[in-house]
Every structure is written in structure tokens, then in C-alpha cells.
Design a protein around this motif. Structure first.
Motif, PDB file in Angstrom:
ATOM      1  N   LEU A 104       0.871  -1.367   0.007  1.00  0.00           N
ATOM      2  CA  LEU A 104      -0.155   0.269  -0.357  1.00  0.00           C
ATOM      3  C   LEU A 104       0.892   0.818  -0.203  1.00  0.00           C
ATOM      4  O   LEU A 104       0.611   2.054  -0.464  1.00  0.00           O
ATOM      5  N   GLN A 105       1.806   1.364   0.919  1.00  0.00           N
ATOM      6  CA  GLN A 105       2.822   2.251   0.927  1.00  0.00           C
ATOM      7  C   GLN A 105       3.348   2.772  -0.294  1.00  0.00           C
ATOM      8  O   GLN A 105       3.677   3.946  -0.825  1.00  0.00           O
ATOM      9  N   ARG A 108       0.907   3.791  -2.797  1.00  0.00           N
ATOM     10  CA  ARG A 108       0.539   5.605  -2.425  1.00  0.00           C
ATOM     11  C   ARG A 108       1.550   6.793  -3.292  1.00  0.00           C
ATOM     12  O   ARG A 108       1.202   7.482  -3.522  1.00  0.00           O
ATOM     13  N   TYR A 114      -5.174  10.216  -7.015  1.00  0.00           N
ATOM     14  CA  TYR A 114      -6.156   9.186  -6.895  1.00  0.00           C
ATOM     15  C   TYR A 114      -7.429   9.447  -6.778  1.00  0.00           C
ATOM     16  O   TYR A 114      -8.601   8.456  -7.702  1.00  0.00           O
ATOM     17  N   SER A 126     -12.068   5.292   0.517  1.00  0.00           N
ATOM     18  CA  SER A 126     -10.234   5.183   0.403  1.00  0.00           C
ATOM     19  C   SER A 126     -10.096   3.973  -0.316  1.00  0.00           C
ATOM     20  O   SER A 126     -10.402   2.888  -0.081  1.00  0.00           O
ATOM     21  N   ALA A 128      -6.986   3.081   0.984  1.00  0.00           N
ATOM     22  CA  ALA A 128      -6.913   1.996   2.047  1.00  0.00           C
ATOM     23  C   ALA A 128      -7.524   0.453   1.996  1.00  0.00           C
ATOM     24  O   ALA A 128      -7.512  -0.311   1.594  1.00  0.00           O
ATOM     25  N   ALA A 129      -9.098   0.967   2.332  1.00  0.00           N
ATOM     26  CA  ALA A 129      -9.821   0.142   2.065  1.00  0.00           C
ATOM     27  C   ALA A 129     -10.336  -0.966   1.159  1.00  0.00           C
ATOM     28  O   ALA A 129     -10.561  -2.038   0.937  1.00  0.00           O
ATOM     29  N   TYR A 131      -7.591  -0.776  -1.407  1.00  0.00           N
ATOM     30  CA  TYR A 131      -6.427  -2.029  -1.224  1.00  0.00           C
ATOM     31  C   TYR A 131      -7.147  -2.954  -0.175  1.00  0.00           C
ATOM     32  O   TYR A 131      -6.991  -4.494  -1.006  1.00  0.00           O
ATOM     33  N   THR A 132      -7.332  -3.038   0.709  1.00  0.00           N
ATOM     34  CA  THR A 132      -7.698  -4.363   1.696  1.00  0.00           C
ATOM     35  C   THR A 132      -9.110  -5.621   0.896  1.00  0.00           C
ATOM     36  O   THR A 132      -8.382  -6.539   0.649  1.00  0.00           O
ATOM     37  N   ASP A 135      -7.019  -6.945  -2.445  1.00  0.00           N
ATOM     38  CA  ASP A 135      -6.483  -8.118  -1.984  1.00  0.00           C
ATOM     39  C   ASP A 135      -6.860  -9.250  -2.338  1.00  0.00           C
ATOM     40  O   ASP A 135      -6.291 -10.578  -2.497  1.00  0.00           O
TER      41      ASP A 135
END
Length: 172
Positions: A104-105, A108, A114, A126, A128-129, A131-132, A135
Motif C-alpha cells: 500500500l505504501q 501511495r 487518486y 479510501s 486503503a479500504a 486495497y484491503t 487484495d
């Protein structure tokens, strides 16, 4: 024998860049489903998102995936390809699915636009959400996972080549 290589992963993972280099190295034809979709619709991904929403963009991508027909291809999919069971099933028939897993980093650092990139996501979601959520799907479909952290595009190409050796003859 499966002779297509299908790259999946998040936006910014390098699917298009790696796919083009991989196709050149292996003497395969290259298909980028984001470009295919944009040509079919006559609009950018972001324009489709703005005008018709993320679910429409995902439907367009699912349709585009099912039009890919051929052998000896490297296919770079859009990040949301894995939401389409029918599309992924179609690609699996003659393709080895390779997940370009990127932290993720790192993503970003690569994605600075984005909000304007044309990423099929819920408006409030978001990165991050997203990505989760994705994945899990990428891992579900992957025949091979390439860990791309701190690797150059050329290094990722080499890792993909190593990973798919032998998988092309294995039944799924």
C-alpha cells in the motif's frame, strides 16, 4: 496448454508497464484492458466514472474482459477486473493469472491523482479500504503472486517469467 499471461493488481502496481515489457521479451501480443475499454466507450475511465458511476465502469470492464480472445497474449487488466467472476473465468481458460502484489505504501507513492485516476470505487471509499477489499480477490484468482516491493519493472518481468515457467502446462 495455457499460453496467455494475465496481470492483475491495484492501480499503480505496474501492470501496463510490466505487461508491455513482458510481451516484448516473450514475443507475445499485448492487450491493456483499460485502453480497450476507453476505445470502446470513447471516453476516459474518469469520464465514465464521473458520468455514470463506478458500477457502470466495472460493468464495462467485465464486458471488455470477455471480448479478449486469442493466444500468446500478455493482458494487463484494470484494477477492478477481479470483481467480474465471468470475466476472470474467461481469462483463466487460456491464461495464467499473475498478481503483481505491491505494498500500500508503494502504491501511495506512485499514485498522486487518486481522485482523478478513474479507479472504480465507491465514492467514500479510501484507497486503503479499496486495497484491503481487492487484495483478497487478487489472491483468490492468482496462479502466481509476484511481490513487487522495491523491484524495478525489469526485475518484475524476470520474476513473472520465472513464476510462469511450468505453470503454462499445469491444469487449473
Amino acid at each position: 496448454m495455457k499460453n496467455n499471461i494475465v496481470l492483475i493488481g491495484m492501480p499503480g502496481a505496474g501492470k501496463s508497464t510490466v505487461g508491455l515489457l513482458l510481451a516484448k521479451k516473450l514475443g507475445k501480443n499485448f492487450v491493456d484492458t483499460d485502453i480497450l475499454l476507453q476505445i470502446r466507450e470513447g471516453k476516459t475511465l474518469q469520464q465514465l466514472m464521473d458520468e455514470k458511476g463506478y458500477l457502470y465502469l466495472r460493468d464495462c470492464e467485465a464486458s471488455a474482459l470477455q471480448t479478449i480472445d486469442g493466444h500468446n497474449l500478455v493482458v494487463a487488466t484494470g484494477g477492478s477486473a477481479v470483481y467480474s467472476k465471468a470475466g476472470m473465468s474467461h481469462l483463466q481458460q487460456n491464461g495464467i493469472i499473475v498478481y503483481l502484489e505491491t505494498p500500500l505504501q508503494t502504491l501511495r507513492q506512485r499514485i498522486h491523482d487518486y481522485e482523478m485516476r478513474g479507479i472504480a470505487r465507491r465514492p467514500e471509499q479510501s484507497f486503503a479500504a479499496l486495497y484491503t477489499e481487492r487484495d483478497t480477490l487478487y489472491r483468490e484468482y492468482a496462479d502466481a503472486t509476484i511481490h513487487c516491493a522495491d523491484a524495478s519493472a525489469e526485475q518484475v518481468v524476470s520474476m513473472v517469467c520465472s513464476a510462469v515457467t511450468g505453470l503454462s502446462r499445469a491444469p487449473r
